[in-house]
Design a protein around this motif. Structure first.
Motif, PDB file in Angstrom:
ATOM      1  N   ALA A 108       0.936  -1.298   0.036  1.00 21.30           N
ATOM      2  CA  ALA A 108       0.097  -0.253  -0.065  1.00 21.30           C
ATOM      3  C   ALA A 108       0.821   1.368  -0.108  1.00 21.30           C
ATOM      4  O   ALA A 108       0.511   2.224  -0.737  1.00 21.30           O
ATOM      5  CB  ALA A 108      -0.942  -0.163   1.202  1.00 21.30           C
ATOM      6  N   LEU A 109       1.893   1.273   0.892  1.00 27.81           N
ATOM      7  CA  LEU A 109       2.928   2.404   0.894  1.00 27.81           C
ATOM      8  C   LEU A 109       3.482   2.566  -0.352  1.00 27.81           C
ATOM      9  O   LEU A 109       3.786   3.761  -1.010  1.00 27.81           O
ATOM     10  CB  LEU A 109       3.823   2.306   1.981  1.00 27.81           C
ATOM     11  N   ALA A 110       3.882   1.525  -1.106  1.00 24.65           N
ATOM     12  CA  ALA A 110       4.532   1.679  -2.375  1.00 24.65           C
ATOM     13  C   ALA A 110       3.508   2.351  -3.438  1.00 24.65           C
ATOM     14  O   ALA A 110       4.196   2.839  -4.375  1.00 24.65           O
ATOM     15  CB  ALA A 110       4.996   0.092  -2.828  1.00 24.65           C
ATOM     16  N   LEU A 111       2.215   1.894  -3.350  1.00 28.85           N
ATOM     17  CA  LEU A 111       1.246   2.578  -4.451  1.00 28.85           C
ATOM     18  C   LEU A 111       1.119   3.906  -4.087  1.00 28.85           C
ATOM     19  O   LEU A 111       1.203   4.716  -5.139  1.00 28.85           O
ATOM     20  CB  LEU A 111      -0.032   1.703  -3.962  1.00 28.85           C
ATOM     21  N   VAL A 112       1.207   4.340  -2.738  1.00 25.47           N
ATOM     22  CA  VAL A 112       1.049   5.771  -2.484  1.00 25.47           C
ATOM     23  C   VAL A 112       2.307   6.494  -2.948  1.00 25.47           C
ATOM     24  O   VAL A 112       2.332   7.472  -3.454  1.00 25.47           O
ATOM     25  CB  VAL A 112       1.007   6.038  -1.009  1.00 25.47           C
ATOM     26  N   SER A 113       3.719   6.010  -2.654  1.00 27.00           N
ATOM     27  CA  SER A 113       4.688   6.793  -3.227  1.00 27.00           C
ATOM     28  C   SER A 113       4.640   6.762  -4.788  1.00 27.00           C
ATOM     29  O   SER A 113       5.207   7.700  -5.239  1.00 27.00           O
ATOM     30  CB  SER A 113       5.716   5.789  -2.665  1.00 27.00           C
ATOM     31  N   ALA A 114       4.440   5.676  -5.408  1.00 28.36           N
ATOM     32  CA  ALA A 114       4.489   5.812  -6.829  1.00 28.36           C
ATOM     33  C   ALA A 114       3.354   7.001  -7.405  1.00 28.36           C
ATOM     34  O   ALA A 114       3.569   7.693  -8.149  1.00 28.36           O
ATOM     35  CB  ALA A 114       3.974   4.319  -7.284  1.00 28.36           C
ATOM     36  N   ALA A 115       2.111   7.021  -6.734  1.00 24.15           N
ATOM     37  CA  ALA A 115       1.080   7.977  -6.886  1.00 24.15           C
ATOM     38  C   ALA A 115       1.766   9.344  -6.652  1.00 24.15           C
ATOM     39  O   ALA A 115       1.338  10.194  -7.631  1.00 24.15           O
ATOM     40  CB  ALA A 115      -0.049   7.788  -6.245  1.00 24.15           C
ATOM     41  N   LEU A 116       2.625   9.344  -5.801  1.00 21.29           N
ATOM     42  CA  LEU A 116       3.035  10.803  -5.513  1.00 21.29           C
ATOM     43  C   LEU A 116       4.358  11.043  -6.100  1.00 21.29           C
ATOM     44  O   LEU A 116       5.127  12.294  -6.221  1.00 21.29           O
ATOM     45  CB  LEU A 116       3.561  10.925  -3.911  1.00 21.29           C
ATOM     46  N   GLY A 117       4.979  10.262  -6.868  1.00 16.72           N
ATOM     47  CA  GLY A 117       6.245  10.082  -7.604  1.00 16.72           C
ATOM     48  C   GLY A 117       7.390  10.259  -6.920  1.00 16.72           C
ATOM     49  O   GLY A 117       8.274  10.747  -7.522  1.00 16.72           O
ATOM     50  N   ILE A 118       7.135   9.707  -5.858  1.00 16.40           N
ATOM     51  CA  ILE A 118       8.467   9.398  -5.106  1.00 16.40           C
ATOM     52  C   ILE A 118       9.151   8.104  -5.344  1.00 16.40           C
ATOM     53  O   ILE A 118       8.610   7.005  -5.299  1.00 16.40           O
ATOM     54  CB  ILE A 118       8.033   9.248  -3.407  1.00 16.40           C
ATOM     55  N   ARG A 119      10.222   8.048  -5.503  1.00 16.67           N
ATOM     56  CA  ARG A 119      11.011   6.912  -5.963  1.00 16.67           C
ATOM     57  C   ARG A 119      11.889   6.434  -4.649  1.00 16.67           C
ATOM     58  O   ARG A 119      12.233   6.953  -4.008  1.00 16.67           O
ATOM     59  CB  ARG A 119      12.176   7.239  -7.210  1.00 16.67           C
TER      60      ARG A 119
END
Length: 120
Positions: A108-119
């Protein structure tokens, strides 16, 4: 709080006003209970149509940023930063949905990071 409108901006005047009031709330430049100028007075000061200012106020009220107390006028709402409240609500809904889907916290955190453009 000094509100201005840039007539050369591609952003509509009502949206410029809405964003300025919202930013003033976020930064603490205005406090809950502070009175806003009347629609007519602000429209006169800025050279805008009263309906333009009224639209900004209406949208701010719908977003719970301000509250209108009839003939007393419009005031900064006492409910806190509406952006943070809405973000908290969205985060809680997201977390609930991820749990319902059976996703692990890391996923879930990976999905949020990807949505925010955080690598990672």
């Amino acid at each position: 709080m000094k509100l201005t409108v840039d007539e050369h901006s591609p952003t509509p005047p009502f949206e410029q006003l809405r964003l300025q009031v919202l930013e003033a709330v976020r930064t603490g430049a205005v406090a809950p209970g502070d009175k806003l100028p009347t629609v007519r007075r602000l429209a006169d000061e800025l050279g805008l149509a009263p309906n333009t200012v009224a639209r900004a106020y209406r949208e701010l009220e719908q977003g719970e940023v301000i509250e209108t107390r009839g003939r007393l006028g419009s005031f900064i709402a006492a409910t806190g930063d509406p952006t943070r409240r809405q973000a908290q609500r969205a985060a809680a809904e997201f977390a609930e949905r991820m749990r319902a889907l059976g996703l692990a916290t890391d996923d879930a955190l990976a999905l949020v990071s990807a949505a925010l453009g955080i690598r990672p």
